[in-house]
Design a protein around this motif. Structure first.
Motif, PDB file in Angstrom:
ATOM      1  N   SER A  19       0.830  -1.205   0.000  1.00 60.02           N
ATOM      2  CA  SER A  19       0.000   0.000   0.000  1.00 60.02           C
ATOM      3  C   SER A  19       0.862   1.251   0.000  1.00 60.02           C
ATOM      4  N   VAL A  27      -7.778  -8.963  -4.087  1.00 61.54           N
ATOM      5  CA  VAL A  27      -8.437 -10.109  -3.475  1.00 61.54           C
ATOM      6  C   VAL A  27      -8.033 -11.398  -4.179  1.00 61.54           C
ATOM      7  N   PHE A  45     -12.291  -9.388   5.409  1.00 62.20           N
ATOM      8  CA  PHE A  45     -12.896  -8.073   5.191  1.00 62.20           C
ATOM      9  C   PHE A  45     -13.493  -7.524   6.480  1.00 62.20           C
ATOM     10  N   LEU A  48     -10.820  -6.328   8.804  1.00 64.64           N
ATOM     11  CA  LEU A  48     -10.220  -5.060   8.377  1.00 64.64           C
ATOM     12  C   LEU A  48     -11.188  -3.897   8.568  1.00 64.64           C
ATOM     13  N   VAL A  58      -7.644   1.649   6.661  1.00 63.87           N
ATOM     14  CA  VAL A  58      -7.861   0.545   5.735  1.00 63.87           C
ATOM     15  C   VAL A  58      -8.760   1.060   4.623  1.00 63.87           C
ATOM     16  N   PHE A  60     -10.557   0.057   0.561  1.00 66.04           N
ATOM     17  CA  PHE A  60     -10.859  -0.926  -0.465  1.00 66.04           C
ATOM     18  C   PHE A  60     -11.121  -0.153  -1.755  1.00 66.04           C
ATOM     19  N   TYR A  87      -8.946  -4.220  -4.501  1.00 64.89           N
ATOM     20  CA  TYR A  87      -7.634  -4.149  -3.859  1.00 64.89           C
ATOM     21  C   TYR A  87      -7.792  -3.705  -2.408  1.00 64.89           C
ATOM     22  N   ILE A  88      -7.002  -4.294  -1.539  1.00 65.31           N
ATOM     23  CA  ILE A  88      -6.982  -3.924  -0.117  1.00 65.31           C
ATOM     24  C   ILE A  88      -5.752  -3.061   0.123  1.00 65.31           C
TER      25      ILE A  88
END
Length: 338
Positions: A19, A27, A45, A48, A58, A60, A87-88
């Protein structure tokens, strides 16, 4: 440390690393690399989101064909867990020390899967403490992170984007909707975020091209786009706020119903001096805007009296007088009817 918790730590740290240096982790890659099934991703999920609920960063997102970032609302976790293109992102530089810091904590795990382990109070608490982005040295000069935990995902998304821009010194485009519902678009250099406890809101402190530093309520920002263009800065949010506090505030506080303990919590971020008198305590401190204390003072009734500044004292007096006169009129009308 339990193998599954190590796996969780490795995943968390890898997403953080990616990140900060890139696009985060999709994912589809989380499933492939860590062997997660759909149900596993659903719980990931949720975990987070729980971290995000504690004001941690956090996010998404999806990436468009031109690499543009699009936010994702996680309203249906089952559906999202099937979407490999999500995407995380986790903006937590402290995560690089994640495994070492958890190794130092005594954690007793009875379950043999990450998804069950992560539900245990010990592991959950440890990870949430570690993910506190406001504790990282990199952000200390720029973010005062004392916000409420109950904020929306949209607010968290805005905050995470701004923290990323502050960390990486990226300029941003912001869209602001003013009180008259007018739309203003600005290209700015974000300098800091501040949670104003008294007003229960976040402020973005930023600089425009003319080098003038300004503030805006984050709830007024409707869109944020990170730009590749960088900026340089010499800024410390604590020094900035200290220099902005030019108005002296003096309150006489009577301790009715534990008012003093309540007030002390509200004024914790101010440098308050107290002088004990016979029946009350005199509070004295510097503020940037005395009017922001109006509602707070009025909520305590006669337990909190404004001595300085005179302008706020007079304003509260006049409004209280109008209210009294209104009730007096109602009383006269009632007497007349009788």
């Amino acid at each position: 440390m339990d193998d599954e918790l190590k796996k969780a730590c490795a995943l968390y740290s890898e997403i953080c690393n990616r990140s900060i240096n890139g696009r985060g982790m999709s994912v589809s890659e989380v499933k492939k690399k860590y062997g997660f099934k759909k149900r596993d991703v659903v719980v990931l999920f949720q975990f987070l989101i729980d971290i995000a609920d504690l004001d941690h960063c956090v996010d998404f997102v999806r990436y468009g064909s031109n690499n543009e970032i699009k936010g994702v609302e996680m309203d249906n976790l089952e559906e999202s867990a099937s979407d490999g293109s999500i995407y995380i992102l986790i903006y937590d530089k402290g995560a690089f020390l994640l495994q070492d810091r958890i190794d130092e904590t005594e954690i007793s795990l009875n379950n043999d899967t990450f998804l069950r382990s992560i539900k245990s109070n010990e592991a959950n608490t440890a990870l949430k403490e570690i993910s506190n982005v406001s504790d990282t040295d990199d952000l200390n000069p720029f973010v005062i992170n004392k916000g409420l935990r109950k904020n929306t995902r949209i607010e968290r998304c805005k905050k995470s984007k701004l923290i990323r821009a502050i960390l990486e010194q990226n300029m941003v485009n912001i869209v602001i909707e003013n009180e008259n519902h007018g739309i203003i678009t600005k290209t700015i250099s974000p300098l800091g975020l501040r949670y104003v406890k008294l007003l229960e809101k976040y402020e973005l402190i930023y600089e425009e091209n003319n080098k003038k530093i300004k503030r805006v309520d984050m709830s007024a920002i409707t869109d944020i786009k990170l730009l590749e263009k960088k900026y340089s800065r010499s800024f410390n949010i604590y020094e900035y706020i200290k220099n902005e506090r030019k108005t002296k505030m003096v309150l006489n506080v009577y301790d009715d119903g534990n008012v003093i303990s309540k007030l002390d919590k509200i004024l914790a971020e101010y440098d308050v001096s107290k002088q004990e008198e016979k029946d009350y305590i005199e509070y004295s401190f510097m503020v940037e805007n005395a009017d922001m204390f109006e509602n707070m003072v009025k909520s305590y009734g006669r337990s909190v009296i404004v001595i300085e500044p005179a302008s706020l004292r007079d304003k509260i007096y006049q409004e209280t007088k109008k209210t009294f006169e209104f009730y007096e009129t109602l009383s006269d009308e009632k007497t007349f009817e009788d």
